[in-house]
Motif scaffolding. Structure first.
Motif, PDB file in Angstrom:
ATOM      1  N   THR A  16       0.694  -1.085   0.085  1.00 25.98           N
ATOM      2  CA  THR A  16      -0.053   0.097   0.017  1.00 25.98           C
ATOM      3  C   THR A  16       1.038   1.381   0.055  1.00 25.98           C
ATOM      4  O   THR A  16       2.020   1.098   0.164  1.00 25.98           O
ATOM      5  N   VAL A  17       0.181   2.331  -0.211  1.00 26.73           N
ATOM      6  CA  VAL A  17       0.929   3.724  -0.231  1.00 26.73           C
ATOM      7  C   VAL A  17       1.619   3.797   1.035  1.00 26.73           C
ATOM      8  O   VAL A  17       2.844   4.148   1.251  1.00 26.73           O
ATOM      9  N   ARG A  18       0.917   3.743   2.276  1.00 26.14           N
ATOM     10  CA  ARG A  18       1.561   3.840   3.358  1.00 26.14           C
ATOM     11  C   ARG A  18       2.385   2.893   3.766  1.00 26.14           C
ATOM     12  O   ARG A  18       3.828   3.143   4.314  1.00 26.14           O
ATOM     13  N   HIS A  51       8.871   2.478   4.203  1.00 25.38           N
ATOM     14  CA  HIS A  51      10.175   1.948   3.995  1.00 25.38           C
ATOM     15  C   HIS A  51      11.307   3.164   3.961  1.00 25.38           C
ATOM     16  O   HIS A  51      12.473   2.700   4.358  1.00 25.38           O
ATOM     17  N   GLY A  52      10.829   4.533   3.914  1.00 24.66           N
ATOM     18  CA  GLY A  52      11.741   5.551   4.300  1.00 24.66           C
ATOM     19  C   GLY A  52      12.111   5.750   5.770  1.00 24.66           C
ATOM     20  O   GLY A  52      13.290   6.205   6.049  1.00 24.66           O
ATOM     21  N   ARG A  53      11.613   4.770   6.548  1.00 24.59           N
ATOM     22  CA  ARG A  53      11.912   4.953   7.893  1.00 24.59           C
ATOM     23  C   ARG A  53      13.035   3.958   8.371  1.00 24.59           C
ATOM     24  O   ARG A  53      13.483   3.789   9.639  1.00 24.59           O
ATOM     25  N   TYR A  54      13.464   2.999   7.633  1.00 24.53           N
ATOM     26  CA  TYR A  54      14.149   2.117   7.847  1.00 24.53           C
ATOM     27  C   TYR A  54      15.388   2.151   8.501  1.00 24.53           C
ATOM     28  O   TYR A  54      16.089   1.668   9.531  1.00 24.53           O
ATOM     29  N   PRO A  55      16.185   3.626   8.029  1.00 27.29           N
ATOM     30  CA  PRO A  55      17.358   3.784   8.491  1.00 27.29           C
ATOM     31  C   PRO A  55      17.394   4.388   9.959  1.00 27.29           C
ATOM     32  O   PRO A  55      18.322   4.025  10.744  1.00 27.29           O
ATOM     33  N   LEU A  87       7.305   0.171  13.956  1.00 26.78           N
ATOM     34  CA  LEU A  87       7.330   1.682  13.821  1.00 26.78           C
ATOM     35  C   LEU A  87       6.739   2.335  15.144  1.00 26.78           C
ATOM     36  O   LEU A  87       5.950   1.838  15.787  1.00 26.78           O
ATOM     37  N   SER A  88       7.669   3.229  15.386  1.00 19.38           N
ATOM     38  CA  SER A  88       7.351   4.002  16.443  1.00 19.38           C
ATOM     39  C   SER A  88       6.504   5.222  16.299  1.00 19.38           C
ATOM     40  O   SER A  88       6.051   5.547  15.199  1.00 19.38           O
ATOM     41  N   GLU A  89       5.914   6.057  17.322  1.00 24.34           N
ATOM     42  CA  GLU A  89       4.946   7.202  17.144  1.00 24.34           C
ATOM     43  C   GLU A  89       5.915   8.101  16.440  1.00 24.34           C
ATOM     44  O   GLU A  89       5.084   8.874  15.525  1.00 24.34           O
ATOM     45  N   GLU A  90       6.974   8.288  16.248  1.00 30.08           N
ATOM     46  CA  GLU A  90       7.702   9.202  15.695  1.00 30.08           C
ATOM     47  C   GLU A  90       7.779   8.787  14.059  1.00 30.08           C
ATOM     48  O   GLU A  90       7.831   9.608  13.469  1.00 30.08           O
ATOM     49  N   ASP A  91       7.920   7.431  13.919  1.00 29.03           N
ATOM     50  CA  ASP A  91       7.963   7.250  12.452  1.00 29.03           C
ATOM     51  C   ASP A  91       6.787   7.215  11.799  1.00 29.03           C
ATOM     52  O   ASP A  91       6.523   7.748  10.916  1.00 29.03           O
ATOM     53  N   HIS A  92       5.636   7.041  12.397  1.00 33.13           N
ATOM     54  CA  HIS A  92       4.252   7.168  12.084  1.00 33.13           C
ATOM     55  C   HIS A  92       4.055   8.730  11.581  1.00 33.13           C
ATOM     56  O   HIS A  92       3.537   9.077  10.727  1.00 33.13           O
ATOM     57  N   GLU A  93       4.516   9.666  12.624  1.00 31.00           N
ATOM     58  CA  GLU A  93       4.423  11.126  12.146  1.00 31.00           C
ATOM     59  C   GLU A  93       5.181  11.315  11.070  1.00 31.00           C
ATOM     60  O   GLU A  93       4.644  12.348  10.255  1.00 31.00           O
ATOM     61  N   ALA A  94       6.436  10.909  11.025  1.00 32.67           N
ATOM     62  CA  ALA A  94       6.915  11.319   9.768  1.00 32.67           C
ATOM     63  C   ALA A  94       6.357  10.877   8.426  1.00 32.67           C
ATOM     64  O   ALA A  94       6.317  11.380   7.478  1.00 32.67           O
ATOM     65  N   ILE A  95       5.833   9.546   8.733  1.00 37.39           N
ATOM     66  CA  ILE A  95       5.120   9.279   7.446  1.00 37.39           C
ATOM     67  C   ILE A  95       3.883  10.059   7.140  1.00 37.39           C
ATOM     68  O   ILE A  95       3.732  10.383   6.125  1.00 37.39           O
ATOM     69  N   MET A 136       8.135   8.478   0.284  1.00 27.86           N
ATOM     70  CA  MET A 136       9.144   7.651   0.840  1.00 27.86           C
ATOM     71  C   MET A 136      10.589   8.112   1.065  1.00 27.86           C
ATOM     72  O   MET A 136      10.814   8.227   2.162  1.00 27.86           O
ATOM     73  N   THR A 137      10.821   9.069   0.154  1.00 27.36           N
ATOM     74  CA  THR A 137      12.195   9.768   0.336  1.00 27.36           C
ATOM     75  C   THR A 137      11.990  10.763   1.318  1.00 27.36           C
ATOM     76  O   THR A 137      12.778  10.988   2.267  1.00 27.36           O
ATOM     77  N   PHE A 138      10.763  11.493   1.314  1.00 29.15           N
ATOM     78  CA  PHE A 138      10.740  12.490   2.383  1.00 29.15           C
ATOM     79  C   PHE A 138      10.439  12.045   3.816  1.00 29.15           C
ATOM     80  O   PHE A 138      10.978  12.728   4.646  1.00 29.15           O
ATOM     81  N   ALA A 139      10.000  10.820   3.890  1.00 28.84           N
ATOM     82  CA  ALA A 139       9.762  10.176   5.347  1.00 28.84           C
ATOM     83  C   ALA A 139      11.165   9.885   5.765  1.00 28.84           C
ATOM     84  O   ALA A 139      11.227   9.750   7.063  1.00 28.84           O
ATOM     85  N   GLN A 140      12.078   9.706   5.272  1.00 30.89           N
ATOM     86  CA  GLN A 140      13.579   9.425   5.586  1.00 30.89           C
ATOM     87  C   GLN A 140      13.976  10.664   6.779  1.00 30.89           C
ATOM     88  O   GLN A 140      14.637  10.464   7.640  1.00 30.89           O
ATOM     89  N   GLU A 141      13.456  11.786   6.435  1.00 31.23           N
ATOM     90  CA  GLU A 141      13.691  13.049   7.189  1.00 31.23           C
ATOM     91  C   GLU A 141      15.142  13.452   7.227  1.00 31.23           C
ATOM     92  O   GLU A 141      15.778  13.243   8.385  1.00 31.23           O
ATOM     93  N   THR A 142      15.903  13.251   6.294  1.00 32.44           N
ATOM     94  CA  THR A 142      17.477  13.522   6.199  1.00 32.44           C
ATOM     95  C   THR A 142      17.959  14.708   6.095  1.00 32.44           C
ATOM     96  O   THR A 142      17.214  15.765   5.821  1.00 32.44           O
ATOM     97  N   ASP A 143      18.924  14.935   6.427  1.00 35.39           N
ATOM     98  CA  ASP A 143      19.940  16.181   6.299  1.00 35.39           C
ATOM     99  C   ASP A 143      19.689  16.913   5.001  1.00 35.39           C
ATOM    100  O   ASP A 143      20.001  17.947   4.811  1.00 35.39           O
ATOM    101  N   ALA A 144      20.006  15.946   3.847  1.00 35.18           N
ATOM    102  CA  ALA A 144      19.935  16.335   2.558  1.00 35.18           C
ATOM    103  C   ALA A 144      19.273  15.395   1.766  1.00 35.18           C
ATOM    104  O   ALA A 144      18.956  14.163   2.168  1.00 35.18           O
TER     105      ALA A 144
END
Length: 287
Positions: free
Chosen positions: A119-121, A126-130, A138-146, A178-186
């Motif tokens: 599914t889309v979600r 998958h962006g949260r795996y790192p 998945l934590s609450e923080e992960d769900h919020e990032a998604i 998915m890429t945005f959900a990683q919440e990276t520095d770059a």
């Protein structure tokens, strides 16, 4: 333009002519004496030095085959250089562990496939795996990032839909989420506007700009539309035949000569509050 520092801490000169002190932050991404090839001895990209400034938005522009995607792959350690190095945050990207780099640097590639039942979600997750252990849920923080990522690109209403049943444009936006959900520095974005209509092109680019403005995310993006790139980015890097032709602020880079030499078109260039405007006239090989 901002000032830059070399990986060894020395001062360097940015396109504006300003100099830096060695104790300032290193550049976001920097390539030095770089040669990239898919076949030994047949370089696709060659350059002496190139900087993607930290905390800014930089667009890679150029015709097909000019080396834009190849250069982006080297920035994420997907393609090892034949010669030279690519630095992220002052450190050779080849020295990062895969998960460590993925926590800091997110890549949207041109190839994005998902299993039929995903599914889309689930794909965005998958962006949260790192950020979590292999067996951790998945934590609450992960769900919020998604949730934030799905909302940014306008696919929250599709969260429970299978990715395989979506249109090409919808699938592209899910891959971006998915890429945005990683919440990276770059962020490295390879043609993020592919398959998107104008409305969603602008929405995705605006979302990337908001991440830059709100969180200081360094963005390097490959775009085919140089007019769009000039309005969106702080800096342009124009590539021709695998080498940088010019780089710097759009108002300085976008000229009739560049459009003729790099893109093979005669065009008029105007300047307004939102950056250069380009009016193409004809291909240069047209009599």
């Amino acid at each position: 333009m901002s000032k830059h520092t070399t990986p060894d801490g020395d001062s360097t000169v940015g396109p504006s002519g300003e100099t830096t002190d060695g104790d300032e932050e290193p550049p976001g991404i920097e390539a030095s004496d770089l040669s990239l090839a898919y076949e030994p001895g047949e370089p696709v990209v060659e350059l002496d030095r190139l900087t993607v400034p930290a905390g800014e938005v930089t667009a890679l522009v150029g015709p097909n085959g000019s080396g834009k995607s190849t250069l982006l792959k080297s920035m994420n350690a997907e393609l090892s250089p034949e010669n030279g190095m690519v630095y992220f945050d002052g450190r050779d990207v080849e020295q990062y562990e895969t998960t460590e780099l993925a926590r800091k640097l997110g890549l949207l590639s041109q190839q994005n496939e998902a299993p039929a039942s995903t599914t889309v979600r689930e794909l965005a997750a998958h962006g949260r795996y790192p950020h979590r252990g292999f067996f951790e849920s998945l934590s609450e923080e992960d769900h919020e990032a998604i949730d934030r990522a799905l909302e940014r690109v306008g696919v929250s209403h599709l969260a429970d839909r299978p990715v395989v049943g979506l249109s090409g444009g919808q699938q592209q936006r899910v891959a971006i989420a998915m890429t945005f959900a990683q919440e990276t520095d770059a962020l490295l974005l390879d043609e993020p506007t592919t398959f998107l209509d104008l409305h969603h092109q602008l929405r995705v680019l605006r979302a990337a700009r908001e991440l830059n403005e709100e969180r200081g995310v360094t963005v390097c993006v490959v775009l085919h539309d140089i007019g769009q790139a000039a309005r969106f980015a702080d800096n342009l890097i124009a590539l021709r035949d695998g080498q940088p032709y010019e780089w710097g602020p759009p108002d300085e880079v976008v000229t009739p000569d560049l459009l003729e030499d790099v893109f093979g078109v005669e065009a008029e260039v105007g300047f307004g509050p939102e950056g250069p405007t380009i009016v193409p006239r004809k291909p240069v090989d047209e009599e």
